[in-house]
Motif scaffolding. Structure first.
Motif, mmCIF file in Angstrom:
data_model
loop_
_atom_site.group_PDB
_atom_site.id
_atom_site.type_symbol
_atom_site.label_atom_id
_atom_site.label_comp_id
_atom_site.label_asym_id
_atom_site.label_seq_id
_atom_site.Cartn_x
_atom_site.Cartn_y
_atom_site.Cartn_z
ATOM 1 N N GLY A 1 -71.779 -7.665 50.399
ATOM 2 C CA GLY A 1 -71.631 -6.219 50.473
ATOM 3 C C GLY A 1 -72.377 -5.512 49.365
ATOM 4 O O GLY A 1 -72.978 -4.450 49.574
ATOM 5 N N LEU A 2 -72.352 -6.102 48.172
ATOM 6 C CA LEU A 2 -73.081 -5.512 47.045
ATOM 7 C C LEU A 2 -74.586 -5.517 47.303
ATOM 8 O O LEU A 2 -75.287 -4.548 46.964
ATOM 9 N N ILE A 3 -75.097 -6.593 47.904
ATOM 10 C CA ILE A 3 -76.525 -6.649 48.255
ATOM 11 C C ILE A 3 -76.867 -5.542 49.254
ATOM 12 O O ILE A 3 -77.907 -4.874 49.147
ATOM 13 N N ASN A 4 -75.972 -5.322 50.231
ATOM 14 C CA ASN A 4 -76.185 -4.221 51.175
ATOM 15 C C ASN A 4 -76.262 -2.890 50.440
ATOM 16 O O ASN A 4 -77.139 -2.060 50.712
ATOM 17 N N GLY A 5 -75.320 -2.689 49.522
ATOM 18 C CA GLY A 5 -75.301 -1.440 48.779
ATOM 19 C C GLY A 5 -76.537 -1.240 47.928
ATOM 20 O O GLY A 5 -77.087 -0.134 47.845
ATOM 21 N N LEU A 6 -77.002 -2.313 47.291
ATOM 22 C CA LEU A 6 -78.214 -2.223 46.475
ATOM 23 C C LEU A 6 -79.425 -1.878 47.342
ATOM 24 O O LEU A 6 -80.296 -1.105 46.928
ATOM 25 N N GLY A 7 -79.475 -2.452 48.545
ATOM 26 C CA GLY A 7 -80.576 -2.137 49.445
ATOM 27 C C GLY A 7 -80.582 -0.673 49.851
ATOM 28 O O GLY A 7 -81.635 -0.023 49.898
ATOM 29 N N VAL A 8 -79.385 -0.140 50.115
ATOM 30 C CA VAL A 8 -79.280 1.266 50.513
ATOM 31 C C VAL A 8 -79.623 2.190 49.350
ATOM 32 O O VAL A 8 -80.361 3.173 49.505
ATOM 33 N N VAL A 9 -79.117 1.884 48.149
ATOM 34 C CA VAL A 9 -79.266 2.781 46.997
ATOM 35 C C VAL A 9 -80.656 2.681 46.381
ATOM 36 O O VAL A 9 -81.300 3.703 46.109
ATOM 37 N N LEU A 10 -81.124 1.456 46.141
ATOM 38 C CA LEU A 10 -82.398 1.277 45.427
ATOM 39 C C LEU A 10 -83.610 1.481 46.329
ATOM 40 O O LEU A 10 -84.602 2.089 45.920
ATOM 41 N N LEU A 11 -83.535 0.960 47.552
ATOM 42 C CA LEU A 11 -84.678 1.095 48.454
ATOM 43 C C LEU A 11 -84.699 2.432 49.183
ATOM 44 O O LEU A 11 -85.721 2.806 49.772
ATOM 45 N N ARG A 12 -83.552 3.115 49.167
ATOM 46 C CA ARG A 12 -83.426 4.417 49.828
ATOM 47 C C ARG A 12 -83.817 4.333 51.307
ATOM 48 O O ARG A 12 -84.495 5.205 51.845
ATOM 49 N N VAL A 13 -83.377 3.258 51.925
ATOM 50 C CA VAL A 13 -83.594 3.041 53.356
ATOM 51 C C VAL A 13 -82.273 3.292 54.073
ATOM 52 O O VAL A 13 -81.193 3.044 53.522
#
Length: 359
Positions: A126-138
């Motif tokens: 779940g944290l990896i999902n969140g990092l992808g959403v926040v950092l990659l702004r996708v």
């Protein structure tokens, strides 16, 4: 939301009444006395126990998905996270099981370790999902669609398409499958207790915790939340991590109850989990949703599936019915939002006219 949950309770009562009346009855022999009893197909104790167990998996994950949906996001990877967490926990338990290399280890270390592995693996995903959403702004749809394939692929590589079994009995029969006798029926209350515990915590958190109110603020208007100084990125990371954690908790329950796991675990669960959250009142536009609604939505979905079995309807229709329920729930949510916006506009206009009259 209180009115919506009351409506969900009404739907549950109506479904229960229909299944009780239309489901019919069957003959059951008492193994102790040898006498034959006539019991209702739906209201018999073992059927209700199975219904509660099946609901616990989806309700726990639906609560985590509701947190994500409230922020305006979506998590399509919840079934794959559930699978990967289950596989990690299964490999750990198999290692310390009766036929594993670590057989004989203290259950006081193995049981808590298995719980930490399942919950920790889910939270990490779940944290990896969140990092992808926040950092990659996708968009979360794209991120979680990709991680859904990645997590399930990792589970397949780890297991090599093999199922892991032979777990320590202290984890299965001693914990998750702990049973109590109700007449001549074995009941397993632990999944239900865990589900209720997660629900109570989530209800309290969303209603009374400061961070719970922040979640609604981000989903209601992310730009306003940013201008108000709220840590929007941290909040999104936390809700995705929480969604992964709930998938890990559900995987832990599944491992203990069934005593096995493979890379096929949780396939297609995304539909049921998101359906439960949406039926429970979570708005896909963000800003609205409750943990209790997610629980009731999951129970409705499972009662529909249970009813299809009881009424001897072709199982192939179950996905059609669930899909129709999702569309209907979203349609009703859209109608309700439109009516609410009109009421607010009329109230604002009335207030404005009142101030003009006073001046």
């Amino acid at each position: 939301m209180r009115f919506k949950e009351t409506g969900l309770l009404g739907v549950l009562l109506a479904l229960g009444l229909v299944l009780t009346i239309s489901g019919g009855s069957l003959q059951v022999r008492d193994s102790n006395t040898g006498t034959v009893h006539t019991v209702n197909k739906f209201l018999r104790a073992d059927n209700l126990d199975i219904l509660a167990k099946n609901t616990s998996f989806f309700a726990i994950m639906a609560i985590g998905a509701t947190f994500v949906i409230i922020t305006g996001g979506i998590d399509l990877s919840v079934g794959a996270v559930y699978c990967l967490a289950a596989v990690c926990g299964a490999m750990f338990l198999h290692h310390f099981g009766p036929r594993g290399e670590g057989a004989g280890a203290s259950p006081w270390l193995v049981v808590p370790g298995a719980i930490l592995v399942c919950v920790g693996a889910g939270m990490l995903c779940g944290l990896i999902n969140g990092l992808g959403v926040v950092l990659l702004r996708v968009h979360p749809f794209v991120i979680t669609l990709g991680t859904m394939a990645i997590y399930r692929g990792v589970a397949f590589v780890m297991t090599k398409a093999q199922a892991f079994t032979a777990f320590p009995p202290q984890f299965t029969d001693g914990l998750i499958r702990y049973k109590i006798m109700w007449g001549d029926t074995n009941l397993y209350p632990v999944p239900l207790i865990i589900m209720l515990g997660v629900t109570v915590f989530a209800v309290w958190f969303l209603k009374h915790a400061v961070n719970g109110r922040y979640i609604f603020a981000v989903g209601g208007n992310e730009q306003a939340a940013l201008f108000s100084g709220l840590p929007v990125k941290a909040i999104k990371l936390k809700v995705y991590a929480f969604s992964g954690m709930t998938a890990g908790i559900a995987a832990m329950i599944m491992l203990g109850y069934y005593g096995s796991a493979s890379s096929d675990a949780g396939k297609g669960y995304e539909l049921d989990v998101i359906a439960a959250a949406v039926v429970g009142g979570a708005s896909l536009a963000g800003g609205r949703g409750t943990a209790l609604g997610a629980l009731l939505g999951a129970l409705i979905i499972q009662m529909i599936g249970n009813g299809i079995v009881i009424l001897n309807i072709d199982q192939n229709y179950s996905q059609i019915v669930i899909g129709a329920v999702i569309v209907l729930a979203v349609l009703l949510d859209r109608i309700n939002s439109t009516l609410r916006e009109k009421r607010l506009a009329r109230a604002a206009q009335s207030a404005r006219l009142s101030r003009q009259d006073e001046t």
